[in-house]
Design an enzyme around this catalytic site. Structure first.
Site, PDB file in Angstrom:
ATOM      1  N   HIS A  68       0.828  -1.212   0.000  1.00  0.00           N
ATOM      2  CA  HIS A  68       0.000   0.000   0.000  1.00  0.00           C
ATOM      3  C   HIS A  68       0.861   1.262   0.000  1.00  0.00           C
ATOM      4  CE1 HIS A  68      -4.326  -1.311   0.655  1.00  0.00           C
ATOM      5  NE2 HIS A  68      -3.651  -2.434   0.502  1.00  0.00           N
ATOM      6  N   ASP A  69       2.033   1.212   0.640  1.00  0.00           N
ATOM      7  CA  ASP A  69       2.915   2.380   0.565  1.00  0.00           C
ATOM      8  C   ASP A  69       3.346   2.597  -0.889  1.00  0.00           C
ATOM      9  OD1 ASP A  69       4.423   4.563   1.353  1.00  0.00           O
ATOM     10  OD2 ASP A  69       6.243   3.359   1.604  1.00  0.00           O
ATOM     11  N   VAL A  72       0.687   3.804  -3.641  1.00  0.00           N
ATOM     12  CA  VAL A  72       0.086   5.134  -3.502  1.00  0.00           C
ATOM     13  C   VAL A  72       1.215   6.154  -3.396  1.00  0.00           C
ATOM     14  CG1 VAL A  72      -1.509   6.558  -2.182  1.00  0.00           C
ATOM     15  CG2 VAL A  72      -1.857   4.080  -2.289  1.00  0.00           C
ATOM     16  N   GLY A  74       4.105   6.186  -4.575  1.00  0.00           N
ATOM     17  CA  GLY A  74       5.447   5.623  -4.464  1.00  0.00           C
ATOM     18  C   GLY A  74       5.831   5.204  -3.059  1.00  0.00           C
ATOM     19  N   ASP A  76       7.307   5.907  -0.268  1.00  0.00           N
ATOM     20  CA  ASP A  76       7.827   7.099   0.412  1.00  0.00           C
ATOM     21  C   ASP A  76       7.359   7.183   1.855  1.00  0.00           C
ATOM     22  OD1 ASP A  76       5.140   7.565   0.092  1.00  0.00           O
ATOM     23  OD2 ASP A  76       5.360   9.645  -0.574  1.00  0.00           O
ATOM     24  N   SER A  78       4.496   7.399   2.924  1.00  0.00           N
ATOM     25  CA  SER A  78       3.329   8.278   3.117  1.00  0.00           C
ATOM     26  C   SER A  78       2.198   7.540   3.839  1.00  0.00           C
ATOM     27  CB  SER A  78       2.834   8.839   1.785  1.00  0.00           C
ATOM     28  OG  SER A  78       2.579   7.803   0.867  1.00  0.00           O
ATOM     29  N   HIS A 192      -1.418 -13.391  -0.728  1.00  0.00           N
ATOM     30  CA  HIS A 192      -2.719 -13.784  -0.174  1.00  0.00           C
ATOM     31  C   HIS A 192      -2.718 -15.226   0.338  1.00  0.00           C
ATOM     32  CE1 HIS A 192      -5.015 -10.273  -2.289  1.00  0.00           C
ATOM     33  NE2 HIS A 192      -4.270  -9.876  -1.288  1.00  0.00           N
TER      34      HIS A 192
HETATM   35  C1  HEM Z   1      -3.883  -7.672  -6.899  1.00  0.00           C
HETATM   36  C2  HEM Z   1      -4.665  -6.835  -6.272  1.00  0.00           C
HETATM   37  C3  HEM Z   1      -4.971  -6.924  -4.803  1.00  0.00           C
HETATM   38  C4  HEM Z   1      -6.197  -6.808  -4.234  1.00  0.00           C
HETATM   39  C5  HEM Z   1      -7.497  -6.538  -4.981  1.00  0.00           C
HETATM   40  C6  HEM Z   1      -6.049  -7.005  -2.823  1.00  0.00           C
HETATM   41  C7  HEM Z   1      -7.065  -6.945  -1.894  1.00  0.00           C
HETATM   42  C8  HEM Z   1      -6.960  -7.281  -0.564  1.00  0.00           C
HETATM   43  C9  HEM Z   1      -8.050  -7.252   0.379  1.00  0.00           C
HETATM   44  C10 HEM Z   1      -9.467  -6.805   0.080  1.00  0.00           C
HETATM   45  C11 HEM Z   1      -7.568  -7.702   1.568  1.00  0.00           C
HETATM   46  C12 HEM Z   1      -8.351  -7.882   2.869  1.00  0.00           C
HETATM   47  C13 HEM Z   1      -8.241  -6.653   3.709  1.00  0.00           C
HETATM   48  C14 HEM Z   1      -9.008  -6.686   4.984  1.00  0.00           C
HETATM   49  O1  HEM Z   1      -9.910  -7.504   5.168  1.00  0.00           O
HETATM   50  O2  HEM Z   1      -8.712  -5.858   5.850  1.00  0.00           O
HETATM   51  C15 HEM Z   1      -6.174  -8.012   1.377  1.00  0.00           C
HETATM   52  C16 HEM Z   1      -5.335  -8.502   2.337  1.00  0.00           C
HETATM   53  C17 HEM Z   1      -3.985  -8.714   2.161  1.00  0.00           C
HETATM   54  N1  HEM Z   1      -3.255  -8.395   1.033  1.00  0.00           N
HETATM   55 FE1  HEM Z   1      -3.989  -7.894  -0.765  1.00  0.00          FE
HETATM   56  N2  HEM Z   1      -4.728  -7.243  -2.554  1.00  0.00           N
HETATM   57  C18 HEM Z   1      -4.031  -7.200  -3.731  1.00  0.00           C
HETATM   58  C19 HEM Z   1      -2.666  -7.339  -3.878  1.00  0.00           C
HETATM   59  C20 HEM Z   1      -1.783  -7.559  -2.837  1.00  0.00           C
HETATM   60  C21 HEM Z   1      -0.346  -7.495  -2.954  1.00  0.00           C
HETATM   61  C22 HEM Z   1       0.417  -7.122  -4.227  1.00  0.00           C
HETATM   62  C23 HEM Z   1       0.156  -7.801  -1.731  1.00  0.00           C
HETATM   63  C24 HEM Z   1       1.581  -7.852  -1.264  1.00  0.00           C
HETATM   64  C25 HEM Z   1       2.602  -8.206  -1.990  1.00  0.00           C
HETATM   65  C26 HEM Z   1      -0.976  -8.074  -0.862  1.00  0.00           C
HETATM   66  C27 HEM Z   1      -0.884  -8.493   0.442  1.00  0.00           C
HETATM   67  C28 HEM Z   1      -1.955  -8.713   1.277  1.00  0.00           C
HETATM   68  C29 HEM Z   1      -1.815  -9.296   2.596  1.00  0.00           C
HETATM   69  C30 HEM Z   1      -0.545  -9.847   3.206  1.00  0.00           C
HETATM   70  C31 HEM Z   1      -3.097  -9.282   3.168  1.00  0.00           C
HETATM   71  C32 HEM Z   1      -3.477  -9.731   4.581  1.00  0.00           C
HETATM   72  C33 HEM Z   1      -3.253  -8.538   5.490  1.00  0.00           C
HETATM   73  C34 HEM Z   1      -3.428  -8.793   6.972  1.00  0.00           C
HETATM   74  O3  HEM Z   1      -3.267  -9.918   7.438  1.00  0.00           O
HETATM   75  O4  HEM Z   1      -3.739  -7.813   7.678  1.00  0.00           O
HETATM   76  N3  HEM Z   1      -2.133  -7.889  -1.562  1.00  0.00           N
HETATM   77  N4  HEM Z   1      -5.833  -7.736   0.068  1.00  0.00           N
END
Ligand code: HEM
Ligand code: NAG
Ligand code: NAG
Ligand code: NAG
Length: 323
Positions: A68-69, A72, A74, A76, A78, A192
Site C-alpha cells: 500500500h505504501d 500510492v 510511491g 515514500d 506516506s 494472499h
Molecule cells: C492484486 C490486487 C490486490 C487486491 C485486490 C487485494 C485486496 C486485498 C483485500 C481486500 C484484503 C483484505 C483486507 C481486509 O480484510 O482488511 C487483502 C489482504 C492482504 N493483502 Fe492484498 N490485494 C491485492 C494485492 C496484494 C499485494 C500485491 C500484496 C503484497 C505483496 C498483498 C498483500 C496482502 C496481505 C498480506 C493481506 C493480509 C493482510 C493482513 O493480514 O492484515 N495484496 N488484500
C-alpha cells in the site's frame, strides 16, 4: 514458522542481475547503509523477527503495508503518516491496515543504533523482505536509498489500490500503471497465502447466491464463518487450508481448487497467460519465491524519492516539521 536468517533460503539471483536500480527519480542501491549505518538491516531484521515471533500474523500485515505504501504515491512512507492538525486527511484513514505499531517499534530499534540515518520507507521495505524470511523461509537482497515523503493525502488512494472485485485485465492494468508486469501481479498475489481478511470482502461472493467461480464446499464453510449479517468485523484467514501465517505457493494450489477469497484472486485463472503462470507457481515453489523476491524489489522501486528529496523522518508517524 519462526526461523533464523541462516536457515532461510537465500535467493541471490537478483543481486547478480542488478546491483543498482535506476528509477525516474534516482538510484537505489543494495547495501545502501553499509558505511552510514552498517547495522541498519540487521537491526530491522532483529526487530522484525521478534515482532513476528510474538504475533505470527504480523508478517502479513507488514507485507501489505509495503504494497500500500508503494502503490500510492510511491514507496515514500506516506502510508505511515498519522492524522495531524496540518494534515487532517492522511492516506491511512482511507483503508484500515494493520502493523503501524510494529513499524514504529522497528524504527525505534534502528534509531537506537543510528539516529536520523535510515528512512521509514527503507525500514518498511527491509521489514517486508524480512517478513518473507520469517513467514516464508526465503530471503533476498532489498535495495535501499529511499527517502521519506512530506505529504500524505487519502484522495491519492483512489485509482491506485486495486479492488477485490476487479477482473484480470483491470488488475494487469493497475500493475502496469506502476511499471509492474502481469508476472509481477501473479507472483505478488501469492501474498494472499497468509494474513487475515474481513468478511465484508468475501460476503459479496456468498450472498444472495454463491459465486459460481467459488468452490461449493469451501463456500459452504465460508458461509458458516461469515454469515450474511457478519458485516465488517469478522475476520477469517486468507488461507485456511494450511497455516494462515505461512507465506507460500499454497495460494496457487488453492486457485486450482477455487478455494481463494476474492474475485480478484480467482480471475487470475481466467486468462490463458496468467493461468499458465499460476500453474507454474503452483508446481515450482522455489521459482515462485524467486519471482516474488524480484517483484518485491521492483515494487520497492515505484516512484521513490532519492538523493536530497524528502527527508529522513525521526519517527514514522510524522514528518520532522510535525505535520
Ligand atoms: C492484486 C490486487 C490486490 C487486491 C485486490 C487485494 C485486496 C486485498 C483485500 C481486500 C484484503 C483484505 C483486507 C481486509 O480484510 O482488511 C487483502 C489482504 C492482504 N493483502 Fe492484498 N490485494 C491485492 C494485492 C496484494 C499485494 C500485491 C500484496 C503484497 C505483496 C498483498 C498483500 C496482502 C496481505 C498480506 C493481506 C493480509 C493482510 C493482513 O493480514 O492484515 N495484496 N488484500
Ligand atoms: C541482532 O541480534 C543478534 C542475536 O541476538 C545480536 O548478536 C546482534 O547484536 C543484534 N544486532 C542488532 C543491530 O541489534
Ligand atoms: C478453517 O479450518 C477449520 C479447521 O480445519 C475449519 O473448522 C473451518 O471450517 C475452516 N473454515 C473455512 C472457511 O474453510
Ligand atoms: C473443491 O475443493 C475440494 C477440496 O480441496 C477439491 O477436492 C475439489 O476438487 C474442489 N472443486 C473444484 C471444482 O475445484
Amino acid at each position: 514458522m519462526a526461523i533464523s536468517a541462516c536457515q532461510a533460503l537465500l535467493l541471490m539471483a537478483l543481486a547478480a542481475a542488478a546491483l543498482m536500480m535506476s528509477t525516474a527519480s534516482g538510484t537505489l542501491q543494495y547495501n545502501f547503509y553499509s558505511s552510514s549505518c552498517p547495522k541498519a538491516e540487521e537491526a530491522v531484521r532483529n526487530a522484525t523477527v521478534k515482532i513476528i515471533s510474538n504475533n505470527p500474523t504480523m508478517g502479513a500485515a507488514i507485507v501489505r503495508l509495503f504494497f500500500h505504501d508503494c502503490f500510492v504515491k510511491g514507496c515514500d512512507a506516506s502510508i505511515l503518516l498519522d492524522q495531524s492538525s496540518s494534515n487532517p486527511q492522511p492516506e491511512k484513514l482511507a483503508i484500515p491496515l494493520r502493523g503501524y505499531d510494529a513499524v514504529n517499534t522497528i524504527k525505534a530499534a534502528v534509531e537506537a543504533v543510528c539516529p536520523g540515518v535510515v528512512s521509514c520507507a527503507d525500514i518498511l521495505a527491509f521489514a517486508a523482505r524480512d517478513s518473507a524470511m520469517v513467514s516464508g523461509g526465503f530471503t533476498f537482497p532489498m535495495l535501499g536509498g529511499r527517502r521519506d515523503g512530506l505529504a500524505s493525502d487519502l484522495r491519492d488512494i483512489f485509482g491506485s489500490i486495486p479492488a477485490p472485485n476487479m477482473q484480470v485485465q483491470q488488475l494487469v492494468g493497475s500493475f502496469s500503471a506502476k511499471g509492474l508486469s502481469a508476472g509481477d501481479l501473479v507472483a505478488l498475489s501469492g501474498a494472499h497465502s497468509f494474513g487475515i481478511t474481513h468478511c465484508s470482502f468475501v460476503t459479496p461472493r456468498l450472498y444472495p447466491a454463491v459465486d459460481p467461480t467459488l468452490n461449493a464446499t469451501y463456500a459452504a464453510a465460508l458461509r458458516k464463518v461469515c454469515p450474511q449479517s457478519s458485516g465488517g468485523g469478522t475476520v477469517l484467514n486468507n488461507n485456511n487450508i494450511t497455516d494462515p501465517n505461512v507465506l507460500s505457493n499454497q495460494y496457487y494450489k488453492n486457485l486450482g481448487t477455487r478455494e481463494v477469497l476474492f474475485k480478484s484472486d480467482q480471475t487470475l485463472t481466467s486468462d490463458a497467460a496468467t493461468a499458465k503462470m499460476v500453474q507454474d507457481n503452483a508446481d515450482n515453489p522455489v521459482a515462485w519465491m524467486a519471482r516474488f523476491a524480484g517483484a518485491m524489489v521492483r515494487m520497492g522501486g515505484i516512484e521513490v524519492l532519492t538523493g536530497n528529496q524528502g527527508e529522513i523522518r525521526k519517527v514514522c508517524g510524522a514528518t520532522n516539521s510535525g505535520s
